[in-house]
Design a protein around this motif. Structure first.
Motif, mmCIF file in Angstrom:
data_model
loop_
_atom_site.group_PDB
_atom_site.id
_atom_site.type_symbol
_atom_site.label_atom_id
_atom_site.label_comp_id
_atom_site.label_asym_id
_atom_site.label_seq_id
_atom_site.Cartn_x
_atom_site.Cartn_y
_atom_site.Cartn_z
ATOM 1 N N PRO A 28 0.739 -1.264 -0.195
ATOM 2 C CA PRO A 28 -0.161 -0.117 -0.480
ATOM 3 C C PRO A 28 0.982 1.260 0.088
ATOM 4 O O PRO A 28 1.737 1.090 0.341
ATOM 5 C CB PRO A 28 -0.861 -0.165 1.621
ATOM 6 N N CYS A 29 0.615 2.503 -0.443
ATOM 7 C CA CYS A 29 1.186 3.519 -0.683
ATOM 8 C C CYS A 29 0.474 5.026 -0.201
ATOM 9 O O CYS A 29 -1.655 4.643 -0.759
ATOM 10 C CB CYS A 29 1.640 4.123 -2.057
ATOM 11 N N LEU A 30 0.552 6.273 -0.040
ATOM 12 C CA LEU A 30 -0.247 7.193 0.233
ATOM 13 C C LEU A 30 0.488 8.052 -0.830
ATOM 14 O O LEU A 30 1.625 8.627 -1.300
ATOM 15 C CB LEU A 30 0.290 7.772 1.817
ATOM 16 N N VAL A 31 -0.288 8.192 -1.829
ATOM 17 C CA VAL A 31 0.292 10.015 -3.020
ATOM 18 C C VAL A 31 0.448 10.768 -2.091
ATOM 19 O O VAL A 31 -0.113 11.760 -2.017
ATOM 20 C CB VAL A 31 -0.816 9.801 -3.380
ATOM 21 N N ILE A 32 1.472 11.729 -2.821
ATOM 22 C CA ILE A 32 2.138 13.171 -2.148
ATOM 23 C C ILE A 32 1.775 13.569 -3.580
ATOM 24 O O ILE A 32 1.013 14.613 -3.155
ATOM 25 C CB ILE A 32 3.340 12.797 -1.499
ATOM 26 N N ASP A 33 2.833 13.732 -4.454
ATOM 27 C CA ASP A 33 2.348 14.654 -5.448
ATOM 28 C C ASP A 33 2.529 13.648 -6.861
ATOM 29 O O ASP A 33 3.070 12.518 -6.919
ATOM 30 C CB ASP A 33 3.456 15.333 -5.490
ATOM 31 N N GLY A 34 1.738 14.489 -8.119
ATOM 32 C CA GLY A 34 1.666 12.906 -8.589
ATOM 33 C C GLY A 34 0.373 12.947 -8.898
ATOM 34 O O GLY A 34 -0.767 12.481 -8.071
ATOM 35 N N TYR A 35 1.078 12.009 -10.393
ATOM 36 C CA TYR A 35 -0.742 11.474 -10.599
ATOM 37 C C TYR A 35 -0.816 9.265 -10.995
ATOM 38 O O TYR A 35 0.792 9.661 -11.246
ATOM 39 C CB TYR A 35 -1.898 12.029 -10.957
#
Length: 556
Positions: A444-451
Motif C-alpha cells: 500500500p501507499c499514500l500519494v504525495i504529489d503527481g498522479y
C-alpha cells in the motif's frame, strides 16, 4: 469497563477520560443491553482485552457473526481474549478479581475486585432470592456448591453495585431490603443499578454520569507497572522488549508528572532536553500566533504619507493536533543525539534545538519525562540498538506537519484516523519514496504529489468478507489518482495475502510507501480502521476527481 453502553467513548470524553486509556472490558453476558456497547467499543480505538468465560465469549462471537455476516475467526481476531475461570483470582495490575456465576436466563458472571483493603462487588444480572435458590437446590436443579456461591454474595465489600428489576430474572426490591437488614451498614455502601429511574425508593441509585470514588493510595509497583506498559507500547522500542533489564532501566529513569487542564506542559522555543510520553489525559499541540504587522491607517493628517498604526485584536494560538495517551515527543532529539555521538566532527546536532510547538493540557494529564541523554545511553547499551535507530530514522522522515497535510487531503482517511485516535501510529508507518513516469509503486501507499493509475493484475478473487464478492475480473482501472489517496487491496492485506493491484505512475510521483507487514500489524491494533477499510482499493484524496473528470471530458 464493564458491559459498556453504546457510545461509551463519548460518555468517557464527557467525563474527561480518554477512550484510549481503556485497555479491557469485562463482558458479563450476551443480552443486547450489555454486549452491544462491548461490540462497538471493540471497533473503536486501540485493540482491547475481553475478559469473560469461554462460554460467554463463544456466544458473543456467534451472535455478532450472525448480525454482521463476518466469520467467527475474523471477529475473534479483533480483540484479545482473556479467559476467566470461575472461583479463581485473575490479577489485573495490582488488583485481584474473583468471578462467579449468577442466576440468570443465560450464562452470566458477576465479580468482586479486591485491592489491598478495598473492594468492589458487582452482582451483574441475577435474582438474589434465598427462597428461590434453596428451592432450586432442593429440586436438584443446582448443586450445593452453586447454591452456596449464590447465597454468599460479597455484601461486606467497600462498595456494592447490585442490580434490581422484575423477578424471576432480576432481584426484587424486597430481597435487597432483607439483605440490608441482615448486614448492618450495607445500605450506605449499596448502590442500585440496572433499574428505571425512581424505581428503587429507599436505595441509592446510580445514573449514567454518577461517579463513585474509592479512596486508594497508589503503590510504587502500580506506577512502575504503568510506566513499563507505556514504554513497551512504543513502536521504536520493540527491539528492546525482550530485555527486561533494559526496560526496567528506562522505567527507572522516568519521572512521572501531572498537569491540570489549561496548564502549559511544553513551551514553544523550549530546548529539547527530555523525551515526553503521555500516559493519561489529553493535550493540544499549539502553534504560536504569527507576529502581527501593523497596518497604516488612512485617516492621517492631510498630506501625511504615514498614518497611525491600526490596532488589531491579539491573535490566539491555533491547535495543530491533539496529543493522546502513548503519544511521544522528542524522538527526533534521541536520534540526533545518537548521531552526534557517532560522528563527533559534525558537532552536537541537538544544541539549540527547540520545541516547534507548545503543548497544553486539555484535561488532567499524566506524563512521563526521561532525559534524552539517559534514553540514548540505555538504547546504545543494547545489542539490538541498530534496530531502534532504524525505526527512529524511518519515523523521523515523516514526523512533521508535511505528512499530516497530505493525510488531511483525504477527508475520509483523516476522519477515520482521528476517530480511532491513531494518527500518530499511522504516521510511523510512512516512508517517503519517488517514482518516474511509468514506474510501478509499492503497495500500500499514500500519494504525495503527481498522479497514478490503478489496475488489477489478475482476474482472481481479492478476498471476501461478509460474503461480499470481490471478483477482480470486473475491476475498472482508476486513473488520475492524486495527492492524499491511500491505495491498497485492503481485503488482501487483511488476509495477509499477496495483492493483485498494479499502481502505475502517470507522472513523476512522490509517495509514502507503507510496509505491508507493518500495516497489517496496525490494522490488528485498530480493528475499527480495518472494518472501515475492508472492500476498498483506493481511498481518494481531494485532488483525484477533478483531474479524472478533466481527462474524461478531454476524451470526448
Amino acid at each position: 469497563m464493564v458491559d459498556p453502553p453504546p457510545n461509551s467513548s463519548h460518555i468517557l470524553e464527557r467525563l474527561g477520560i480518554v477512550p484510549n486509556r481503556i485497555q479491557g472490558i469485562i463482558l458479563t453476558h450476551c443480552h443486547a443491553d450489555h454486549d452491544a456497547g462491548t461490540f462497538q467499543k471493540i471497533l473503536r480505538q486501540r485493540q482491547i482485552k475481553l475478559y469473560t468465560t469461554v462460554t460467554i465469549k463463544d456466544s458473543f462471537v456467534r451472535k455478532y457473526a450472525a448480525i454482521t455476516g463476518f466469520s467467527v475467526p475474523f471477529l475473534q481476531s479483533l480483540f484479545e481474549f482473556r479467559k476467566v475461570r470461575i472461583g479463581e483470582p485473575m490479577n489485573v495490575g495490582c488488583c485481584s478479581i474473583f468471578f462467579n456465576y449468577t442466576l440468570h436466563t443465560i450464562p452470566c458472571i458477576g465479580f468482586r475486585a479486591v485491592w489491598r483493603d478495598s473492594s468492589i462487588a458487582y452482582s451483574a444480572d441475577t435474582n438474589y432470592s434465598p427462597k428461590l435458590i434453596n428451592g432450586m437446590f432442593e429440586k436438584g436443579f443446582i448443586g450445593a456448591a452453586r447454591r452456596d456461591q449464590l447465597m454468599n454474595f460479597a455484601w461486606d465489600s467497600t462498595v456494592v453495585l447490585h442490580e434490581m428489576g422484575v423477578p424471576p430474572i432480576h432481584t426484587a426490591n424486597v430481597a435487597l431490603e432483607e439483605a440490608c437488614s441482615a448486614n448492618p451498614g450495607l445500605r450506605e455502601r449499596l448502590f442500585v443499578v440496572h433499574a428505571a429511574a425512581g424505581a428503587c425508593p429507599g436505595f441509592q441509585q446510580l445514573g449514567e454520569m454518577d461517579t463513585i470514588a474509592v479512596p486508594v493510595v497508589r503503590c510504587d509497583d502500580c506506577v512502575c507497572r504503568e510506566v513499563l506498559n507505556v514504554l513497551r507500547s512504543q513502536h521504536f522500542l520493540r527491539p528492546l522488549r525482550k530485555s527486561k533489564t533494559l526496560m526496567m532501566q528506562l522505567a527507572g529513569c522516568a519521572e512521572v508528572l501531572t498537569f491540570s487542564p489549561g496548564q502549559l506542559i511544553v513551551e514553544h522555543g523550549q530546548p529539547i532536553n527530555d523525551v515526553w510520553i503521555l500516559m493519561g489525559g489529553m493535550a493540544d499541540c499549539l502553534q504560536a500566533p504569527e507576529p502581527v504587522t501593523p497596518e497604516l491607517s488612512r485617516s492621517g493628517t492631510k498630506g501625511s504619507l504615514i498614518g497611525d498604526p491600526v490596532s488589531e485584536p491579539e491573535r490566539e494560538e491555533s491547535v495543530v493536533k491533539g496529543i493522546f495517551p502513548l503519544d511521544i515527543l522528542g524522538c527526533h532529539a534521541i536520534l540526533e543525539t545518537h548521531e552526534a555521538k557517532e560522528q563527533p566532527k559534525r558537532g552536537s546536532q541537538t544544541a539549540g534545538d527547540t520545541h516547534e510547538f507548545s503543548i497544553r493540557a486539555k484535561t488532567d494529564v499524566t506524563i512521563m519525562r526521561i532525559q534524552v541523554d539517559k534514553f540514548v545511553e540505555i538504547i546504545e547499551s543494547s545489542p539490538a540498538n541498530n534496530h531502534v535507530w532504524h525505526f527512529l530514522r524511518q519515523n523521523d522522515q515523516v514526523a512533521s506537519n508535511f505528512a499530516l497535510s497530505v493525510i488531511k487531503c483525504n477527508l475520509r482517511l483523516s476522519s477515520i484516523l482521528e476517530l480511532q485516535l491513531c494518527t500518530t501510529d499511522f504516521l510511523s508507518l510512512l516512508k517517503k519514496e519517488s517514482a518516474d513516469t511509468g514506474d510501478c509503486l509499492q503497495e500500500p501507499c499514500l500519494v504525495i504529489d503527481g498522479y497514478v493509475s490503478v489496475f488489477s493484475r489478475s482476474s482472481g478473487d481479492s478476498g471476501t468478507f461478509r460474503g461480499i464478492s470481490s471478483d477482480m475480473s470486473a475491476y475498472r482501472p482508476r486513473r488520475g489518482i492524486g495527492r492524499g489517496s491511500l491505495i491498497g487491496n485492503m481485503n488482501k492485506l487483511a488476509l495477509d495475502e499477496d495483492s493483485d493491484l498494479r499502481v502505475l505512475a502517470e507522472t513523476p510521483v512522490e509517495y509514502f510507501a507503507i510496509r505491508s507487514k507493518g500495516f497489517q500489524s496496525f490494522l490488528r491494533q485498530f480493528p475499527g480502521v480495518l472494518l472501515q477499510l475492508l472492500d476498498e482499493t483506493v481511498l481518494e484524496g481531494l485532488f483525484c476527481s477533478q483531474r479524472a473528470t478533466m481527462q474524461g471530458l478531454g476524451s470526448h
